[in-house]
Design a protein around this motif. Structure first.
Motif, PDB file in Angstrom:
ATOM      1  N   ARG A  17       0.860  -1.197   0.000  1.00  0.00           N
ATOM      2  CA  ARG A  17       0.000   0.000   0.000  1.00  0.00           C
ATOM      3  C   ARG A  17       0.897   1.248   0.000  1.00  0.00           C
ATOM      4  O   ARG A  17       1.183   1.822   1.038  1.00  0.00           O
ATOM      5  CB  ARG A  17      -0.894  -0.019   1.237  1.00  0.00           C
ATOM      6  N   ARG A  19       1.871   4.855  -2.589  1.00  0.00           N
ATOM      7  CA  ARG A  19       1.456   5.685  -3.718  1.00  0.00           C
ATOM      8  C   ARG A  19       2.220   5.311  -5.000  1.00  0.00           C
ATOM      9  O   ARG A  19       1.663   5.329  -6.090  1.00  0.00           O
ATOM     10  CB  ARG A  19       1.687   7.147  -3.385  1.00  0.00           C
ATOM     11  N   GLU A  51      -7.123   3.352 -12.322  1.00  0.00           N
ATOM     12  CA  GLU A  51      -8.310   3.570 -11.500  1.00  0.00           C
ATOM     13  C   GLU A  51      -8.552   2.413 -10.544  1.00  0.00           C
ATOM     14  O   GLU A  51      -8.854   2.623  -9.361  1.00  0.00           O
ATOM     15  CB  GLU A  51      -9.540   3.800 -12.382  1.00  0.00           C
ATOM     16  N   THR A  54      -5.773   2.490  -7.832  1.00  0.00           N
ATOM     17  CA  THR A  54      -5.973   3.629  -6.929  1.00  0.00           C
ATOM     18  C   THR A  54      -7.133   3.352  -5.973  1.00  0.00           C
ATOM     19  O   THR A  54      -7.027   3.613  -4.769  1.00  0.00           O
ATOM     20  CB  THR A  54      -6.227   4.920  -7.733  1.00  0.00           C
ATOM     21  N   ASN A  55      -8.235   2.803  -6.488  1.00  0.00           N
ATOM     22  CA  ASN A  55      -9.365   2.466  -5.615  1.00  0.00           C
ATOM     23  C   ASN A  55      -8.974   1.435  -4.569  1.00  0.00           C
ATOM     24  O   ASN A  55      -9.372   1.541  -3.405  1.00  0.00           O
ATOM     25  CB  ASN A  55     -10.553   1.960  -6.431  1.00  0.00           C
ATOM     26  N   LEU A  57      -5.996   0.944  -3.307  1.00  0.00           N
ATOM     27  CA  LEU A  57      -5.126   1.594  -2.330  1.00  0.00           C
ATOM     28  C   LEU A  57      -5.916   2.491  -1.374  1.00  0.00           C
ATOM     29  O   LEU A  57      -5.637   2.536  -0.177  1.00  0.00           O
ATOM     30  CB  LEU A  57      -4.040   2.404  -3.034  1.00  0.00           C
ATOM     31  N   LEU A  58      -6.892   3.213  -1.910  1.00  0.00           N
ATOM     32  CA  LEU A  58      -7.655   4.145  -1.084  1.00  0.00           C
ATOM     33  C   LEU A  58      -8.720   3.465  -0.226  1.00  0.00           C
ATOM     34  O   LEU A  58      -9.002   3.911   0.893  1.00  0.00           O
ATOM     35  CB  LEU A  58      -8.336   5.201  -1.961  1.00  0.00           C
ATOM     36  N   HIS A  59      -9.335   2.407  -0.757  1.00  0.00           N
ATOM     37  CA  HIS A  59     -10.516   1.849  -0.102  1.00  0.00           C
ATOM     38  C   HIS A  59     -10.424   0.368   0.246  1.00  0.00           C
ATOM     39  O   HIS A  59     -11.250  -0.108   1.030  1.00  0.00           O
ATOM     40  CB  HIS A  59     -11.752   2.036  -0.995  1.00  0.00           C
ATOM     41  N   ASP A  86      -7.702  -7.347  -3.401  1.00  0.00           N
ATOM     42  CA  ASP A  86      -7.321  -6.676  -2.159  1.00  0.00           C
ATOM     43  C   ASP A  86      -7.856  -7.465  -0.979  1.00  0.00           C
ATOM     44  O   ASP A  86      -8.626  -8.404  -1.144  1.00  0.00           O
ATOM     45  CB  ASP A  86      -7.785  -5.215  -2.145  1.00  0.00           C
ATOM     46  N   GLY A 105     -12.467  13.300  -6.465  1.00  0.00           N
ATOM     47  CA  GLY A 105     -12.490  11.873  -6.755  1.00  0.00           C
ATOM     48  C   GLY A 105     -13.896  11.343  -6.907  1.00  0.00           C
ATOM     49  O   GLY A 105     -14.870  12.091  -6.985  1.00  0.00           O
TER      50      GLY A 105
END
Length: 147
Positions: A17, A19, A51, A54-55, A57-59, A86, A105
């Motif tokens: 996890r 960036r 996309e 990124t999703n 990693l974020l959620h 994930d 976002g």
């Protein structure tokens, strides 16, 4: 009668996890498409990869954990499939519309739904798999297309 069976191409990668995982995964997918001489809408594929990752990693990826990306090319039916695995319990949901808010976002899955030929979510224990598919083909000398 002799029939030739062409096995699917497969690659996978694991990232923590972080960036910097997004550009690393994009490069990983780009290299696979070139190696496989995959005729596909490469710009759309790479945007969808960005996309989905990124999703995740974020959620979808809890702190201290990571995600796995599976990339399949099935020459027999001409399908390129991208899966992001994930281990989080985040839910997948689409924003109501492009103009639903002024937020920066929240439109990633709308882009995936608009660009990919198919997409969806599968279960995993723990977590989930978010995937998308594109029409594609592999063949030496064809190269990557941006059609």
């Amino acid at each position: 009668m002799n029939e030739t069976t062409q096995l699917p191409y497969f690659r996978e990668v694991f990232h923590r996890r972080e960036r910097r995982s997004v550009p690393l995964v994009r490069q990983f997918v780009r290299e696979a498409l070139v190696d496989w001489a995959c005729d596909v809408r490469a710009d759309d594929v790479l945007l969808c990869v960005s996309e989905l990752v990124t999703n995740a990693l974020l959620h979808g990826v809890p702190p201290g954990r990571g995600f796995r990306l599976h990339l399949y090319l099935e020459p027999a039916d001409g399908t390129l499939r991208i899966e992001v695995h994930d281990s989080g319990d985040g839910e997948v949901c689409l924003a109501d519309s492009w103009a639903a808010s002024d937020e920066e976002g929240g439109r990633g899955l709308l882009l995936v739904a608009a660009l990919a030929d198919k997409w969806g979510v599968g279960e995993r224990d723990p977590g989930k798999v978010v995937w998308c598919e594109f029409e594609a083909s592999a063949g030496v000398g064809r190269g990557v297309s941006t059609r």
